[in-house]
Scaffold this motif. Structure first.
Motif, short mmCIF file in Angstrom:
data_model
loop_
_atom_site.label_atom_id
_atom_site.label_comp_id
_atom_site.label_asym_id
_atom_site.label_seq_id
_atom_site.Cartn_x
_atom_site.Cartn_y
_atom_site.Cartn_z
N LEU A 213 0.86 -1.17 0.00
CA LEU A 213 0.00 0.00 0.00
C LEU A 213 0.90 1.23 0.00
O LEU A 213 1.70 1.42 0.93
CB LEU A 213 -0.90 -0.03 1.24
CG LEU A 213 -1.94 1.07 1.44
CD1 LEU A 213 -3.00 0.61 2.45
CD2 LEU A 213 -1.33 2.37 1.94
N ASP A 214 0.78 2.07 -1.02
CA ASP A 214 1.58 3.28 -1.15
C ASP A 214 0.64 4.47 -1.19
O ASP A 214 0.08 4.81 -2.23
CB ASP A 214 2.43 3.22 -2.43
CG ASP A 214 3.40 4.39 -2.54
OD1 ASP A 214 3.21 5.40 -1.84
OD2 ASP A 214 4.37 4.28 -3.33
N ALA A 215 0.43 5.09 -0.02
CA ALA A 215 -0.52 6.20 0.07
C ALA A 215 -0.05 7.40 -0.75
O ALA A 215 -0.86 8.12 -1.33
CB ALA A 215 -0.72 6.61 1.53
N GLY A 216 1.25 7.62 -0.81
CA GLY A 216 1.77 8.75 -1.57
C GLY A 216 1.42 8.65 -3.05
O GLY A 216 1.07 9.64 -3.69
N ALA A 217 1.49 7.45 -3.59
CA ALA A 217 1.16 7.23 -4.99
C ALA A 217 -0.32 6.91 -5.19
O ALA A 217 -0.81 6.92 -6.32
CB ALA A 217 2.01 6.09 -5.56
N GLY A 218 -1.03 6.60 -4.10
CA GLY A 218 -2.44 6.22 -4.22
C GLY A 218 -2.63 4.88 -4.88
O GLY A 218 -3.61 4.68 -5.61
N THR A 219 -1.70 3.95 -4.62
CA THR A 219 -1.77 2.65 -5.30
C THR A 219 -1.72 1.49 -4.32
O THR A 219 -1.13 1.59 -3.24
CB THR A 219 -0.60 2.49 -6.29
OG1 THR A 219 0.64 2.60 -5.58
CG2 THR A 219 -0.67 3.54 -7.38
N VAL A 220 -2.35 0.39 -4.73
CA VAL A 220 -2.28 -0.87 -4.01
C VAL A 220 -1.75 -1.91 -4.99
O VAL A 220 -2.39 -2.23 -5.98
CB VAL A 220 -3.67 -1.32 -3.50
CG1 VAL A 220 -3.57 -2.67 -2.80
CG2 VAL A 220 -4.26 -0.27 -2.55
N LEU A 221 -0.54 -2.42 -4.72
CA LEU A 221 0.08 -3.43 -5.58
C LEU A 221 -0.18 -4.80 -4.98
O LEU A 221 0.25 -5.10 -3.86
CB LEU A 221 1.59 -3.18 -5.69
CG LEU A 221 2.39 -4.20 -6.52
CD1 LEU A 221 1.93 -4.21 -7.97
CD2 LEU A 221 3.89 -3.89 -6.41
#
Length: 565
Positions: A213-221
């Protein structure tokens, strides 16, 4: 697979997912066989129990969470809803069904009202679920338990659950619904939990799925490679080191100072804000004194609260927003008349101009509190006194600004400014700066009104994005007008808590940033990576983009390239 949403903060998390249990099934609409009086008695017991539980959870959580849960507790025993329940029981509804329909009806009404009230609709659903669970004698749906840390996945998350999350176990949040100013986002930010809201496809994440979970990028890998996990783990360690570094003033890499201030709703959060590095208060919301009251508070009761806040920040600046209420936050003693479109109705300074006695008392109380803290002395050094700045919400033009500033000065306020939340304020910014001492931009409402997207109304939540070039261009107009006038321009909306967007705002001419205290460390670290020239270049790229997502992507790419270079 890469899922996208709106990130809250800059945090990262690597863990397996666990889903929130599904809500209780909707009660059937079969005729009741019980006496209405007996059913009402059962319901009243459940209402009281749920209200007490929410109060207890709020007391345990403290801070912003307590305010949210106290409001939910009041919802559980709202006389209007209780009366509706009683009517439905009289028409033959079961206890479960009467509660379900009464709360659903009130929820739909709030959604139609839009604005602040629409944001509370999900809270009503949670209260309804808790009451029905109590009636059935079963546990209310809540956060699952786990022996190991996990990332919580939910359709949305109720304040009562978010407030008491075990941060040793819940290392991140993913929700299908919500936006940057939802309760989930606000409480996650205040607890420094990495979160992404409004994630399309979140409902398909199975329990036990390893994700980054990367909140800065707004992505869930999902199903990341070992190298992805390693990079994320390194970044998590780097952020922890930055947060533990000695506190220092907010500044760009070239030494340009950018004071980082706190958004606070009461004096109770002062100590924590200072500990987290707040250099003052950029937004002190005074609504807590007025909401849930049947009459306006006395001058003396206001003085007591304001004095407590000002004393906590002696040697610093405290910016107070006068009462921001009206049709979308109705007060019986101010304006509770029904309006077809309350977000465009009698709110903010418009409501106060129509009820000038309330504004007079508040300004008088603020001036009195300042005089008590500073001891009526003019010979104090800056470090020995508190600076009180006062601003009016929802100012549309120079007429509004002149009215407020002159009235404030008449009552002893030395520094008076306005909030820029209506696009018209940016278009006539030069005229406003002719009379106002400063301007503070409320990016939440500015975004709402610029894009005609009701704040967190689910169907248009994707448009409630302060990265949109139209919003940024308005910010730039305000920043330039402030520069020409030689007066401060702040941002106190949620946009200031987004580290990379904060850099863009500074590039657009913003001179101070105010945010939830938990975001200060991330914003301070990001500012320190860029010079003023670089911030201006990032701003140029952002306003030249054609959408919010493209602005964010372009700035993220250029920022990364600058870091490598």
């Amino acid at each position: 697979m890469l899922l996208h949403g709106v990130g809250v903060g800059r945090g990262l998390a690597v863990a397996s997912t666990l889903r929130m249990p599904e809500p209780l099934a909707e009660p059937t609409d079969e005729p009741s066989t019980a006496e209405p009086e007996a059913e009402l008695a059962r319901i009243e017991v459940s209402l009281a129990a749920v209200a007490a539980d929410l109060l207890a959870r709020g007391a345990a959580a403290g801070g912003e969470a307590q305010d949210v849960l106290n409001a939910q507790s009041l919802m559980a025993e709202d006389p209007t809803i209780v009366e509706d329940i009683q009517t439905r029981l009289g028409s033959g509804k079961t206890a479960d069904r009467a509660v379900f329909e009464a709360f659903a009806g009130f929820r739909d009404l709030l959604v139609q009202m839009g604005g602040y009230m629409a944001e509370r609709a999900a809270d009503l659903d949670d209260v309804s679920q808790r009451i029905i669970a109590h009636l059935r004698g079963v546990p209310a749906p809540g956060v699952p338990e786990s022996a190991t840390p996990f990332i919580l996945v939910a359709h949305d998350l109720a304040p009562a659950d978010t407030a008491l999350l075990d941060l040793a176990k819940v290392v991140g949040l993913i929700t299908r619904e919500g936006g940057p100013t939802s309760h989930t986002a606000i409480l996650a930010r205040s607890k420094s939990i990495p979160a992404i809201v409004g994630v399309k496809g979140a409902e398909n994440l199975a329990d036990g799925t390893l994700v980054v979970l990367d909140a800065g990028a707004g992505t869930v890998l999902t199903e990341p490679a070992d190298s992805d996990v390693e990079r994320a783990t390194e970044r998590i360690a780097q952020r922890a080191a930055e947060a533990a570094a000695p506190l220092r003033p907010g500044a760009l890499a070239d030494g340009t100072l950018v004071p980082l201030l706190a958004n606070l709703g009461s004096a109770e959060g002062a100590a924590e804000a200072l500990a987290l590095g707040a250099e003052g208060v950029g937004l002190f919301r005074t609504e807590f004194l007025f909401l849930d009251s049947t009459e306006a508070p006395s001058v003396e009761s206001q003085v007591t609260q304001y004095e407590a806040m000002l004393r906590a920040f002696v040697g610093k600046k405290v910016v107070v927003r006068v009462l921001d209420a009206g049709a979308d936050k109705p007060l019986s003693f101010l304006n509770d008349a029904k309006e077809e479109n309350p977000a465009l109705g009698l709110r903010g300074i418009r409501a106060l101009r129509a009820a000038e006695d309330i504004l007079r008392d508040q300004l008088l109380a603020l001036a009195t509190a300042e005089a008590r803290v500073n001891g009526h002395r003019d010979d104090l050094e800056p470090g020995e006194k508190v600076e009180l700045w006062v601003m009016a919400p929802m100012v549309a033009d120079a007429d509004d600004a002149e009215y407020f500033v002159s009235f404030a000065r008449e009552l002893g306020i030395q520094v008076a400014g306005v909030m820029a939340e209506v696009p018209s304020s940016a278009l006539v910014a030069d005229q406003i700066f002719d009379v106002a001492d400063f301007v503070s931009i409320g990016t939440n409402d500015l975004t709402q009104y610029t894009l005609a997207a009701d704040r967190l109304l689910g169907s248009v939540a994707n448009l409630q994005d302060p990265w949109h070039p139209a919003v940024l261009r308005l910010v730039g107009m305000l920043g330039e007008a402030g520069r020409v006038a030689g007066k401060p321009v702040g941002v106190c909306g949620e946009a200031a808590a987004d580290p990379l967007l904060a850099v863009v705002l500074v590039g657009l001419g913003v001179t101070t940033l105010s945010m939830t205290p938990a975001a200060i460390a991330d914003v301070r670290a990001e500012l320190a990576r860029h010079t003023l020239a670089e911030a201006r270049e990032l701003a140029r790229v952002a306003v030249a983009a054609t959408s919010a997502s493209r602005a964010r992507a372009a700035v993220t790419g250029l920022s990364a390239a600058n870091a490598i270079g």
